[in-house]
Design an enzyme around this catalytic site. Sequence first.
Site, PDB file in Angstrom:
ATOM      1  N   ASN A 111       1.265   7.420   2.819  1.00  0.00           N
ATOM      2  CA  ASN A 111       2.001   6.505   3.675  1.00  0.00           C
ATOM      3  C   ASN A 111       3.497   6.814   3.720  1.00  0.00           C
ATOM      4  O   ASN A 111       4.295   5.989   4.140  1.00  0.00           O
ATOM      5  CB  ASN A 111       1.768   5.053   3.245  1.00  0.00           C
ATOM      6  N   ASP A 132       0.824  -1.212   0.000  1.00  0.00           N
ATOM      7  CA  ASP A 132       0.000   0.000   0.000  1.00  0.00           C
ATOM      8  C   ASP A 132       0.860   1.265   0.000  1.00  0.00           C
ATOM      9  O   ASP A 132       0.626   2.189   0.768  1.00  0.00           O
ATOM     10  CB  ASP A 132      -0.959  -0.003   1.195  1.00  0.00           C
ATOM     11  N   ASP A 180       2.407   2.797   7.821  1.00  0.00           N
ATOM     12  CA  ASP A 180       1.225   1.967   7.618  1.00  0.00           C
ATOM     13  C   ASP A 180       1.540   0.621   6.994  1.00  0.00           C
ATOM     14  O   ASP A 180       1.301   0.380   5.815  1.00  0.00           O
ATOM     15  CB  ASP A 180       0.178   2.702   6.780  1.00  0.00           C
ATOM     16  N   LYS A 215       1.888   4.735  -1.119  1.00  0.00           N
ATOM     17  CA  LYS A 215       1.199   5.913  -1.678  1.00  0.00           C
ATOM     18  C   LYS A 215       1.700   7.132  -0.915  1.00  0.00           C
ATOM     19  O   LYS A 215       2.315   6.988   0.150  1.00  0.00           O
ATOM     20  CB  LYS A 215      -0.322   5.760  -1.536  1.00  0.00           C
ATOM     21  N   PRO A 216       1.463   8.334  -1.443  1.00  0.00           N
ATOM     22  CA  PRO A 216       1.963   9.538  -0.757  1.00  0.00           C
ATOM     23  C   PRO A 216       1.522   9.637   0.707  1.00  0.00           C
ATOM     24  O   PRO A 216       2.309  10.058   1.561  1.00  0.00           O
ATOM     25  CB  PRO A 216       1.384  10.689  -1.591  1.00  0.00           C
TER      26      PRO A 216
END
Length: 159
Positions: free
Chosen positions: A39, A34, A55, A36-37
């Site tokens: 995280n 997962d 995360d 992504k920006p």
Amino acid sequence: KGSGPLPVAVACEYIRQAALGLQHAHEKGMVHRDIKPHNLLVTQPSGKPVVKVLDMGLARLSSQGETGLTQTGQVLGTPDYLAPEQAFDSRKADIRSDVYSLGCTLFKLLTGEPVFPGENTVEKLLARMSRDARRVRSLRPEVPTWLDDVIARMLARRP
């Protein structure tokens, strides 16, 4: 979000640091699933930016094999950053899936847009499985060609 796309050097440094964090996790047998920006946390403990990967809620140990926790047909991850093979079967996610998501993240940092814009999740997932990603230079021509090529390779549909 507030100030638009990042300068090229800043975006590259953030992604470089995130890649080092992911490399460490992968060396320990973990797949994040997962990236992504949202995280990636940027701190400045001594005035210099430090990126931390957050995360690990969807992470799995590659040594776990199939534990039954992830079922066939279950999509785990954020649609705008999901690798095609992960969208098809989350259990197949590996280091290459995290590289794909990191490429989506770099694309977003440089352009302010997702790689595959769409109205809904299904549209976004179908797009990433059926066509090549947009090139960063199509939205931001000042990005160096070599960097555009690196991102395109990160976003290749076949791992």
